[in-house]
Structures are given as C-alpha cells and as structure tokens.
Design a protein around this motif. Structure first.
Motif, PDB file in Angstrom:
ATOM      1  N   ALA A  92       0.844  -1.188   0.000  1.00 21.05           N
ATOM      2  CA  ALA A  92       0.000   0.000   0.000  1.00 21.05           C
ATOM      3  C   ALA A  92       0.884   1.244   0.000  1.00 21.05           C
ATOM      4  CB  ALA A  92      -0.912  -0.002   1.216  1.00 21.05           C
ATOM      5  N   ALA A  93       0.342   2.351  -0.451  1.00 23.61           N
ATOM      6  CA  ALA A  93       1.081   3.611  -0.458  1.00 23.61           C
ATOM      7  C   ALA A  93       1.427   4.017   0.974  1.00 23.61           C
ATOM      8  CB  ALA A  93       0.249   4.686  -1.137  1.00 23.61           C
ATOM      9  N   PRO A  94       2.480   4.810   1.183  1.00 22.23           N
ATOM     10  CA  PRO A  94       2.830   5.256   2.537  1.00 22.23           C
ATOM     11  C   PRO A  94       1.634   5.925   3.219  1.00 22.23           C
ATOM     12  CG  PRO A  94       4.575   5.827   0.989  1.00 22.23           C
ATOM     13  CD  PRO A  94       3.427   5.317   0.163  1.00 22.23           C
ATOM     14  N   GLY A  95       1.337   5.495   4.441  1.00 23.71           N
ATOM     15  CA  GLY A  95       0.204   6.039   5.170  1.00 23.71           C
ATOM     16  C   GLY A  95      -1.119   5.389   4.815  1.00 23.71           C
ATOM     17  N   TYR A  96      -1.089   4.322   3.984  1.00 27.30           N
ATOM     18  CA  TYR A  96      -2.305   3.630   3.553  1.00 27.30           C
ATOM     19  C   TYR A  96      -2.211   2.146   3.886  1.00 27.30           C
ATOM     20  CZ  TYR A  96      -4.033   7.690   0.980  1.00 27.30           C
ATOM     21  OH  TYR A  96      -4.520   8.942   0.661  1.00 27.30           O
ATOM     22  N   GLU A  97      -3.356   1.470   3.809  1.00 25.74           N
ATOM     23  CA  GLU A  97      -3.426   0.011   3.969  1.00 25.74           C
ATOM     24  C   GLU A  97      -4.545  -0.514   3.082  1.00 25.74           C
ATOM     25  OE1 GLU A  97      -4.162  -0.590   8.103  1.00 25.74           O
ATOM     26  OE2 GLU A  97      -6.119   0.399   8.090  1.00 25.74           O
ATOM     27  N   PHE A  98      -4.602  -1.834   2.925  1.00 33.10           N
ATOM     28  CA  PHE A  98      -5.615  -2.455   2.080  1.00 33.10           C
ATOM     29  C   PHE A  98      -6.736  -3.038   2.934  1.00 33.10           C
ATOM     30  CE2 PHE A  98      -1.773  -3.265  -0.697  1.00 33.10           C
ATOM     31  CZ  PHE A  98      -2.102  -2.297  -1.645  1.00 33.10           C
ATOM     32  N   LEU A  99      -7.974  -2.771   2.535  1.00 35.06           N
ATOM     33  CA  LEU A  99      -9.122  -3.513   3.040  1.00 35.06           C
ATOM     34  C   LEU A  99      -9.483  -4.533   1.976  1.00 35.06           C
ATOM     35  CD1 LEU A  99     -11.429  -0.687   4.489  1.00 35.06           C
ATOM     36  CD2 LEU A  99      -9.626  -1.983   5.648  1.00 35.06           C
ATOM     37  N   VAL A 100      -9.600  -5.802   2.358  1.00 34.74           N
ATOM     38  CA  VAL A 100      -9.894  -6.869   1.400  1.00 34.74           C
ATOM     39  C   VAL A 100     -11.180  -7.569   1.841  1.00 34.74           C
ATOM     40  CG1 VAL A 100      -8.973  -8.834   0.130  1.00 34.74           C
ATOM     41  CG2 VAL A 100      -7.400  -7.175   1.151  1.00 34.74           C
ATOM     42  N   LEU A 101     -12.155  -7.586   0.954  1.00 31.59           N
ATOM     43  CA  LEU A 101     -13.471  -8.145   1.244  1.00 31.59           C
ATOM     44  C   LEU A 101     -13.688  -9.342   0.333  1.00 31.59           C
ATOM     45  CD1 LEU A 101     -15.985  -7.482   3.014  1.00 31.59           C
ATOM     46  CD2 LEU A 101     -16.846  -6.139   1.090  1.00 31.59           C
ATOM     47  N   TYR A 102     -14.118 -10.481   0.892  1.00 28.07           N
ATOM     48  CA  TYR A 102     -14.234 -11.722   0.134  1.00 28.07           C
ATOM     49  C   TYR A 102     -15.700 -12.142   0.008  1.00 28.07           C
ATOM     50  CZ  TYR A 102      -9.255 -12.060   1.212  1.00 28.07           C
ATOM     51  OH  TYR A 102      -7.903 -11.811   1.339  1.00 28.07           O
ATOM     52  N   ARG A 103     -16.141 -12.369  -1.222  1.00 29.28           N
ATOM     53  CA  ARG A 103     -17.416 -13.046  -1.471  1.00 29.28           C
ATOM     54  C   ARG A 103     -17.062 -14.492  -1.810  1.00 29.28           C
ATOM     55  NH1 ARG A 103     -22.072 -12.047  -6.178  1.00 29.28           N
ATOM     56  NH2 ARG A 103     -23.658 -13.323  -5.135  1.00 29.28           N
ATOM     57  N   LEU A 104     -17.283 -15.396  -0.879  1.00 29.94           N
ATOM     58  CA  LEU A 104     -16.798 -16.759  -1.019  1.00 29.94           C
ATOM     59  C   LEU A 104     -17.562 -17.513  -2.103  1.00 29.94           C
ATOM     60  CD1 LEU A 104     -16.315 -17.657   2.748  1.00 29.94           C
ATOM     61  CD2 LEU A 104     -14.680 -16.622   1.163  1.00 29.94           C
ATOM     62  N   GLN A 105     -16.944 -18.589  -2.581  1.00 30.73           N
ATOM     63  CA  GLN A 105     -17.519 -19.379  -3.667  1.00 30.73           C
ATOM     64  C   GLN A 105     -18.884 -19.939  -3.293  1.00 30.73           C
ATOM     65  OE1 GLN A 105     -15.497 -19.884  -6.635  1.00 30.73           O
ATOM     66  NE2 GLN A 105     -17.500 -20.352  -7.495  1.00 30.73           N
ATOM     67  N   SER A 106     -19.114 -20.161  -1.994  1.00 26.08           N
ATOM     68  CA  SER A 106     -20.361 -20.777  -1.543  1.00 26.08           C
ATOM     69  C   SER A 106     -21.540 -19.816  -1.521  1.00 26.08           C
ATOM     70  CB  SER A 106     -20.169 -21.357  -0.139  1.00 26.08           C
ATOM     71  OG  SER A 106     -19.757 -20.338   0.767  1.00 26.08           O
ATOM     72  N   ASP A 107     -21.302 -18.533  -1.759  1.00 27.32           N
ATOM     73  CA  ASP A 107     -22.401 -17.568  -1.704  1.00 27.32           C
ATOM     74  C   ASP A 107     -23.346 -17.765  -2.882  1.00 27.32           C
ATOM     75  OD1 ASP A 107     -24.084 -15.421  -1.328  1.00 27.32           O
ATOM     76  OD2 ASP A 107     -22.706 -13.972  -2.219  1.00 27.32           O
ATOM     77  N   ASP A 108     -24.591 -18.152  -2.583  1.00 23.81           N
ATOM     78  CA  ASP A 108     -25.573 -18.345  -3.642  1.00 23.81           C
ATOM     79  C   ASP A 108     -26.709 -17.325  -3.569  1.00 23.81           C
ATOM     80  OD1 ASP A 108     -26.810 -19.218  -1.377  1.00 23.81           O
ATOM     81  OD2 ASP A 108     -27.343 -21.200  -2.122  1.00 23.81           O
ATOM     82  N   SER A 109     -26.492 -16.237  -2.823  1.00 21.26           N
ATOM     83  CA  SER A 109     -27.526 -15.200  -2.757  1.00 21.26           C
ATOM     84  C   SER A 109     -27.724 -14.596  -4.142  1.00 21.26           C
ATOM     85  CB  SER A 109     -27.132 -14.112  -1.752  1.00 21.26           C
ATOM     86  OG  SER A 109     -25.899 -13.518  -2.124  1.00 21.26           O
ATOM     87  N   TYR A 110     -28.955 -14.258  -4.426  1.00 26.79           N
ATOM     88  CA  TYR A 110     -29.259 -13.755  -5.770  1.00 26.79           C
ATOM     89  C   TYR A 110     -30.493 -12.867  -5.718  1.00 26.79           C
ATOM     90  CZ  TYR A 110     -30.905 -13.605 -10.594  1.00 26.79           C
ATOM     91  OH  TYR A 110     -31.346 -13.181 -11.819  1.00 26.79           O
ATOM     92  N   ALA A 111     -30.445 -11.771  -6.448  1.00 24.17           N
ATOM     93  CA  ALA A 111     -31.612 -10.935  -6.687  1.00 24.17           C
ATOM     94  C   ALA A 111     -31.568 -10.549  -8.156  1.00 24.17           C
ATOM     95  CB  ALA A 111     -31.589  -9.694  -5.798  1.00 24.17           C
ATOM     96  N   PRO A 112     -32.670 -10.684  -8.875  1.00 23.10           N
ATOM     97  CA  PRO A 112     -32.640 -10.411 -10.320  1.00 23.10           C
ATOM     98  C   PRO A 112     -32.374  -8.948 -10.608  1.00 23.10           C
ATOM     99  CG  PRO A 112     -34.895 -10.690  -9.545  1.00 23.10           C
ATOM    100  CD  PRO A 112     -34.011 -11.060  -8.392  1.00 23.10           C
ATOM    101  N   PRO A 113     -31.508  -8.643 -11.596  1.00 22.16           N
ATOM    102  CA  PRO A 113     -31.278  -7.244 -11.971  1.00 22.16           C
ATOM    103  C   PRO A 113     -32.532  -6.664 -12.599  1.00 22.16           C
ATOM    104  CG  PRO A 113     -30.220  -8.719 -13.531  1.00 22.16           C
ATOM    105  CD  PRO A 113     -30.736  -9.580 -12.424  1.00 22.16           C
TER     106      PRO A 113
END
Length: 328
Positions: A92-113
C-alpha cells in the motif's frame, strides 16, 4: 599481518567491482511495487477464508442485487495469501493500507437485476474519492481497496434508492442518507406492530374430476400462530420500494387425499383497503405478501386451487372464506 590480509581482501573487492560484478552484501527484502493511494480492484478467489482474515456474515442487498460477504482482512501488502496474484505482490502507499473483502464461492444469494438491464454497478467511496469497481463481484471473488490507515471504505449501489455497506465493519449495510433502514426484522412504521385475526382455520369440501379418478375432496388451511412485518427475509429479495413483507410463516394447506395437492400460493389472495389484490410469493415457506409500509389492514380470501399443471379440476369448488386482518 592482519593489516596486510585486510588490504588483500579490499583489493579483491575493488577488482570485482571494476569488472562489473556485484559485491555480495547482507540479504534484503525484495522491494514491492507500491499501489496508488486510490487503488481499487476485483480479483478471483476460489478458496475459503484466507489466513489472517476474519469470518463475517455481511449481507448487502437491495431489490435487484444481493451479496453475502464471508471474510474481511486488513493488510499492508498483498500476495498469494490474499488472493491477489492477478495483480502481483504489492504494498500500500505510505500512510495507507488495504481492506480486502471476500465473497466466497459458496455464496448463492441472488436478486434479479432490473428487467432488460445488466447487473447494477458498485461504487467504492473512500472519504471524498469515488471509484467504480471494474467488474462484478461474483461468487469466488474479492474486492481490494486502498484506504488511509485506520479509515473505512463504503460500497454503494443505487437501486430503488441508495444502499451502502461499510467494508471495515463487515457486519451489514450501513444506513444511507435519507434512506429508511432495510436490515433487521422490521423497518419504519412496521417496527413493533402486530398483525391479528379471528378464526384463522379453514376447512371446506368440494368435488373434483381427474383423468382416472373423481370424488369429494376436503381441504384444510391453517394460518398458524402469528404474522410478521419484515423489511427483509433471508434468501428472498427485498420487497418493492415503500413496502415490507407480510409473512405468515406457519401457514399450511392440505387435503384428505395424499395423492391430491392444492397450491397455497394460488389459493389465497390478500385484498388491501384500497381494493388492490396481492398474491403471495411462491416457493417460500408459509404465505409471503409484499404490502405497503405502513400496513394497516387487509382481507385474506381463501379459495382452494390445484397447482397450475395439475390434471385435476374442481367440479364443485369448496366454499371460499374471508379472514379480516388488523394491525395494532
């Protein structure tokens, strides 16, 4: 003697340097490339919760989008343990850090577009900087966001209204400005209100004609012990704007012939005070109706119907019944 040996060593090192050969020195960590301060990306992640990440149950959804995030981590660098091999190890840039968010393979939630439209875009907001994610967050993928150390990032989607999600908290939707809360068991004017009725049991007999059999058929329906007004139901897309779900989750219907079934979602209709008729959502437990928020009253009409694909037909329909619903 010591001085003469030192002189020999220094002379040898100088000769190696003059020939263009590097002088061996202490081992150092390979310098990592530095990502920009506003770095945002989506990467593939087919594994489970990575080492160093914390499990979460972060639900972010609206009427036409749904994500169930399973893990989140805070990291100063990215490497193969964070799933970011697509972009290579980086810092990460100086003075910064990474937030990492995972949508796991098992997620089957769905809403139609929205009908005829692609998936709704997702924006990332860090302080006053807004960037659009370069591609959808599909199951088995992650989102990596550069933020000032200790700061948060917000995912935003505009559906029937703005929806936002706090990445660092990783525990559910954050309230949007001028938006009614959508999480939890109830919402808005529905909070704490109870739906009541008198005599919620139905029993009637009719007669049917099938391909090979015919005769009398008794139908029984019970509404159960109560109803809930909910802003959201697990595994079900949110109701339309300015609506909540009316859920009679213990409602059941049956017949006195195990070979013949009736369809509860086709057998019950809710009539609102303005005369609007609402049919229940099929494929869920009990009876589930989208109703205006606030929901004040209604009438359930029970008139048994066979499933749409059934070969059985009523020759004499069972008598219908109306049940008045009140809210207090």
């Amino acid at each position: 003697m010591v001085r003469s040996r030192l002189l020999v060593v220094l002379t040898a090192l100088a000769a190696l340097a003059a020939c263009g050969k590097p002088v061996a020195g202490p081992a150092t960590t390979v310098d990592l490339s530095v990502k920009p301060a506003d770095y945002v990306d989506v990467f593939s992640w087919s594994q489970g919760i990575p080492s160093g990440a914390r499990p979460i149950q972060g639900v972010f959804k609206g009427p036409h989008f749904a994500y169930q995030f399973g893990a989140m981590s805070v990291r100063p660098t990215t490497d193969e343990t964070s799933g970011s091999l697509e972009t290579g190890p980086a810092s990460a840039a100086p003075g910064y850090e990474f937030l990492v968010l995972y949508r796991l393979q098992s997620d089957d939630s769905y809403a139609p577009p929205p009908e005829g439209a692609p998936s709704l875009p997702v924006d990332v907001v860090v302080k006053d900087v807004r960037k659009r994610l370069p591609r959808p967050i599909t199951p088995g993928s992650g989102v990596i966001i550069s933020v000032p150390t200790g700061s948060d990032a917000t995912l935003e989607v505009t559906d029937d209204k703005p929806y936002s999600y706090s990445v660092r908290d990783g525990s559910g939707p954050a309230p949007s400005v001028d938006a009614a809360p959508r999480s939890g068991s109830s919402s808005g004017s529905a909070a704490g209100r109870q739906v009541r009725w008198q005599n919620g049991d139905y029993s009637a007999q009719g007669s049917y004609q099938g391909q090979r059999t015919s005769g009398p058929l008794a139908v029984t329906l019970t509404l159960g012990d109560g109803a809930e007004l909910n802003a959201s139901i697990a595994g079900v897309a949110n109701p339309p704007a300015k609506h909540v779900w009316l859920h009679l989750k213990n409602a059941k219907i049956s017949t006195d012939d195990n070979q013949l079934k009736v369809d509860m979602s086709r057998s019950v209709v809710l009539t609102l005070p303005d005369g609007t008729k609402v049919t229940p959502k099929s494929g869920v437990t009990g009876l589930l109706f989208p109703v205006p928020d606030p929901f004040t009253a209604g009438v359930l009409t029970i008139a048994p119907e066979f499933p749409s694909g059934s070969t059985a037909k009523w020759s004499t329909k069972p008598e219908p019944k109306d049940i008045q619903l009140t809210v207090s």
